[in-house]
Design an enzyme around this catalytic site. Sequence first.
Site, PDB file in Angstrom:
ATOM      1  N   LEU A   1       0.860  -1.178   0.000  1.00  0.00           N
ATOM      2  CA  LEU A   1       0.000   0.000   0.000  1.00  0.00           C
ATOM      3  C   LEU A   1       0.898   1.230   0.000  1.00  0.00           C
ATOM      4  O   LEU A   1       1.979   1.208   0.615  1.00  0.00           O
ATOM      5  CB  LEU A   1      -0.884   0.049   1.256  1.00  0.00           C
ATOM      6  CG  LEU A   1      -2.185  -0.736   1.316  1.00  0.00           C
ATOM      7  CD1 LEU A   1      -2.871  -0.477   2.646  1.00  0.00           C
ATOM      8  CD2 LEU A   1      -3.117  -0.382   0.172  1.00  0.00           C
ATOM      9  N   ASP A   2       0.456   2.296  -0.644  1.00  0.00           N
ATOM     10  CA  ASP A   2       1.213   3.545  -0.575  1.00  0.00           C
ATOM     11  C   ASP A   2       1.311   4.028   0.866  1.00  0.00           C
ATOM     12  O   ASP A   2       0.411   3.762   1.682  1.00  0.00           O
ATOM     13  CB  ASP A   2       0.522   4.641  -1.404  1.00  0.00           C
ATOM     14  CG  ASP A   2       0.484   4.321  -2.888  1.00  0.00           C
ATOM     15  OD1 ASP A   2       1.292   3.490  -3.336  1.00  0.00           O
ATOM     16  OD2 ASP A   2      -0.357   4.906  -3.587  1.00  0.00           O
ATOM     17  N   LYS A   3       2.353   4.776   1.143  1.00  0.00           N
ATOM     18  CA  LYS A   3       2.550   5.337   2.478  1.00  0.00           C
ATOM     19  C   LYS A   3       1.337   6.139   2.936  1.00  0.00           C
ATOM     20  O   LYS A   3       0.900   6.037   4.085  1.00  0.00           O
ATOM     21  CB  LYS A   3       3.797   6.223   2.495  1.00  0.00           C
ATOM     22  CG  LYS A   3       4.055   6.932   3.811  1.00  0.00           C
ATOM     23  CD  LYS A   3       5.279   7.834   3.717  1.00  0.00           C
ATOM     24  CE  LYS A   3       5.499   8.590   5.021  1.00  0.00           C
ATOM     25  NZ  LYS A   3       6.675   9.497   4.936  1.00  0.00           N
TER      26      LYS A   3
END
Length: 312
Positions: free
Chosen positions: A139-141
């Site tokens: 997942l993106d930050k």
Amino acid sequence: MKKNYVFSIQKDFIFQRIDNFLFNKFKTLPKSLIYKNLRIGKILINKKKKKPSYKLQKNDIIYLFNIKIEPIKIKKISCNFKIKQKILKNILYEDQHLIILNKPYGFSVHGGSGIQSGIIEIFRTIRTDIKFLELIHRLDKDTSGILLLAKKRSTLKNLHQQLREKKIKKYYISVLHGMLKKQKIIIDLPILKTYRKKKFNIVTIHKNGKPSKTIFLIKKIFSNCTLVIIKPITGRTHQIRIHAAQSGHPVLYDPKYGNSILDSKIKFYKKKRLLLHAYKITFLHPETNKNICIYAPLDKIFKKNLSFFSKK
């Protein structure tokens, strides 16, 4: 002293990315050096250069030429009580095969690119009882929500296979700029990821990119934005954010693909964040083969922003 190394890939490692395989095999080598050696051809697969994202196949032969393995001082990951509690209290499900986490906003899933540690490194520090622990996906930050971690290599292989066969269904909730005119919008545009030396990866819509498809469904319309449910059919890097921007309705407060002018016109809660959350996932349990459906609740900042939009 520099040495040559040769590895033959057996069934336990098939479909694993070559960079991840090398990270685990040579834990004392800096990741930057592994990427460099892949790029310049000092690491070859079947005597050919491959990208870091290459998925290993059975009987692949990995050649490493003139590699100097030196012990390096590994920094101890600091994990204070507050971070530890925040991570542990967000575990949604755990058994002997996997952990499902509601990843908080602002946490990278792994270290690298100037980040000392991410979720996986933190977990390995606070859960020393687990001998094997790997990310099943990413997942993106700045995206919160459901993140799967494997506690067994067999689990990792099984769920990667489900991902390839599209048996794992992911659903996101987000707020997009503007008022969508159709109940259902399908964005089917190829996404190209390019690697540039000493720069972040560049991800764009491009005719030479990989097929990418995202479905957006209206859940609620506010005065100048729309709450949507999102179902990505494919799983490319930053796919949802790029497709939303391309549709003319970027995700609110997206620092990379969003619209800062439109963001400035939105009244928000005292704190703001990228309004994108992975809220639901369905898959087959790797041991029992039973259907699993997990939901991840929204965090306080996301919910408070929604309440602001509702009052308008």
